[in-house]
Design a protein around this motif. Structure first.
Motif, PDB file in Angstrom:
ATOM      1  N   MET A 138      37.980  46.525 -26.162  1.00 31.71           N
ATOM      2  CA  MET A 138      37.116  45.735 -27.047  1.00 31.71           C
ATOM      3  C   MET A 138      37.935  45.029 -28.132  1.00 31.71           C
ATOM      4  O   MET A 138      37.758  43.864 -28.402  1.00 31.71           O
TER       5      MET A 138
ATOM      6  N   ARG B 167      35.275  50.040 -26.371  1.00 28.04           N
ATOM      7  CA  ARG B 167      33.873  49.950 -26.770  1.00 28.04           C
ATOM      8  C   ARG B 167      33.306  51.348 -27.033  1.00 28.04           C
ATOM      9  O   ARG B 167      33.622  52.317 -26.345  1.00 28.04           O
TER      10      ARG B 167
ATOM     11  N   ASP C 133      37.149  41.460 -27.466  1.00 31.66           N
ATOM     12  CA  ASP C 133      36.489  41.402 -26.152  1.00 31.66           C
ATOM     13  C   ASP C 133      37.111  40.304 -25.288  1.00 31.66           C
ATOM     14  O   ASP C 133      36.417  39.533 -24.627  1.00 31.66           O
TER      15      ASP C 133
ATOM     16  N   LYS D  15      30.972  38.465 -32.438  1.00 32.55           N
ATOM     17  CA  LYS D  15      30.955  39.845 -31.961  1.00 32.55           C
ATOM     18  C   LYS D  15      31.256  40.858 -33.068  1.00 32.55           C
ATOM     19  O   LYS D  15      31.274  42.061 -32.823  1.00 32.55           O
TER      20      LYS D  15
ATOM     21  N   ASP E  21      23.462  41.584 -34.451  1.00 35.85           N
ATOM     22  CA  ASP E  21      23.725  42.536 -33.364  1.00 35.85           C
ATOM     23  C   ASP E  21      25.182  42.507 -32.913  1.00 35.85           C
ATOM     24  O   ASP E  21      25.477  42.339 -31.719  1.00 35.85           O
TER      25      ASP E  21
ATOM     26  N   GLU F 160      28.849  43.573 -31.669  1.00 28.02           N
ATOM     27  CA  GLU F 160      29.353  44.659 -30.832  1.00 28.02           C
ATOM     28  C   GLU F 160      30.400  45.485 -31.569  1.00 28.02           C
ATOM     29  O   GLU F 160      30.696  46.617 -31.178  1.00 28.02           O
ATOM     30  N   ILE F 161      30.980  44.896 -32.622  1.00 26.04           N
ATOM     31  CA  ILE F 161      32.004  45.563 -33.423  1.00 26.04           C
ATOM     32  C   ILE F 161      31.552  45.570 -34.871  1.00 26.04           C
ATOM     33  O   ILE F 161      31.099  44.542 -35.389  1.00 26.04           O
TER      34      ILE F 161
ATOM     35  N   THR G 227      26.431  52.953 -29.957  1.00 26.76           N
ATOM     36  CA  THR G 227      26.306  51.746 -29.135  1.00 26.76           C
ATOM     37  C   THR G 227      27.287  50.653 -29.515  1.00 26.76           C
ATOM     38  O   THR G 227      27.325  49.605 -28.866  1.00 26.76           O
ATOM     39  N   ARG G 228      28.099  50.858 -30.566  1.00 21.06           N
ATOM     40  CA  ARG G 228      29.015  49.827 -31.030  1.00 21.06           C
ATOM     41  C   ARG G 228      30.401  50.410 -31.268  1.00 21.06           C
ATOM     42  O   ARG G 228      30.561  51.617 -31.447  1.00 21.06           O
ATOM     43  N   THR G 229      31.387  49.531 -31.313  1.00 20.84           N
ATOM     44  CA  THR G 229      32.729  49.916 -31.758  1.00 20.84           C
ATOM     45  C   THR G 229      32.757  49.816 -33.275  1.00 20.84           C
ATOM     46  O   THR G 229      32.372  48.787 -33.835  1.00 20.84           O
TER      47      THR G 229
END
Length: 311
Positions: free
Chosen positions: A1, A26, A61, A75, A147, A149-150, A178-180
């Motif tokens: 990630m 991730r 990513d 992200k 939202d 991802e990191i 659910t996230r890094t």
């Protein structure tokens, strides 16, 4: 990630970050540690795209953040230590404004983040009237609005009271499912509590990158037993302890009233107390205390960074 590869950053003639590399997959919560001036904040600012590396590359990513910053930043959610909130706005209005900025449906996102970050009681208050703990919650909701991802958090519990600290930690644990998540903090117990891995930077260089347990086992013996006793010469007690399998070293501190304290270093997870106590009692020693202590992340931090001058 996140792929940080041979990254350096210069400010004039000063190299703040020197050839740092690490990878974060991730769904992992990682603590980013180091003394003041070690290069932590500079590293975070490069990961988030606020600064470009002097050399090396950072992939989010698979996207090079220097080459395609807009796509990479979509992200990432970032909560700096001093969150730049608009104090004259009501919390609900502020979050709706942030939702609009990110192109999110405010009617959906704001209530969801209100519940996730525990903001129900303050939604109608001015941000300037909030406690530091609630301001941190608003900043966290801001960072989560699109939202990402990191999630990158800089000193997320700084200045909070114990109840607020535990609340924010619980939120981070839930988010980390659910996230890094990267957490930069000086509170080492916090990293032990919420992170599975720690990256330590000192003097601009990466000096450690491993799981918390591996780091705690990496310096000397992983645990020690402290025995306070009296009744006979401490030298005899030392000889008894040395003969027990798993003992790697002994130090003696002579106390008042004829007592002595033995600190016995132990290899790995060896449990020596039952045998040690049994043999000392059989030999006629009076025992006052027997405790075991494990290496902490603080011990590791001091061992790896204690000789590094702050810059």
């Amino acid at each position: 990630m996140i792929e940080v590869s041979h990254v350096s950053r210069n400010f004039g003639d000063f190299r703040a970050v020197n050839d740092v590399s690490f990878s974060i997959p991730r769904g992992q919560i990682v603590g980013l540690l180091g003394p003041n001036g070690a290069g932590k904040t500079t590293t975070m600012r490069m990961i988030t795209g606020f600064l470009n590396p002097t050399s090396g590359s950072i992939l989010i990513d698979g996207i090079d953040i220097s080459q395609n910053p807009v796509e990479a930043k979509k992200k990432i959610g970032y909560m700096p230590e001093s969150a730049p909130l608009y104090g004259d706005m009501i919390v609900e209005d502020y979050l709706k404004y942030i939702a609009d900025m990110h192109g999110q449906d405010a009617l959906v996102k704001v209530p969801a983040l209100c519940a996730e970050c525990g903001l129900k009681e303050v939604m109608s208050k001015n941000i300037s009237e909030l406690s530091r703990g609630n301001r941190q919650r608003v900043a966290l909701a801001h960072a989560l609005m699109h939202d990402p991802e990191i999630l990158i958090l800089d000193e997320p519990t700084s200045g909070l009271d114990p109840n607020q600290v535990e609340d924010v930690r619980a939120i981070i644990r839930e988010i980390g499912k659910t996230r890094t998540v990267i957490v930069s903090t000086h509170i080492l117990s916090e990293v032990e509590t919420i992170c599975s891995r720690a990256i330590i930077i000192a003097g601009g260089k990466l000096v450690a990158d491993s799981s918390i347990e591996n780091l705690k086992n990496s310096i000397g013996s992983s645990s020690s037993v402290s025995i306070t006793l009296a009744g006979k010469a401490s030298e005899e007690a030392c000889e008894i302890a040395k003969a027990i399998n798993g003992v790697s070293g002994i130090s003696v501190n002579q106390l008042e009233d004829g007592k002595a304290q033995l600190t016995i270093s132990v290899n790995g997870d060896a449990e020596i107390r039952p045998q040690l106590i049994k043999e000392l009692v059989e030999k006629g020693f009076d025992l006052y205390e027997a405790t075991i202590s494990k290496n902490s992340l603080e011990d590791v931090f001091h061992a790896l960074t204690g000789a590094t001058n702050e810059q």
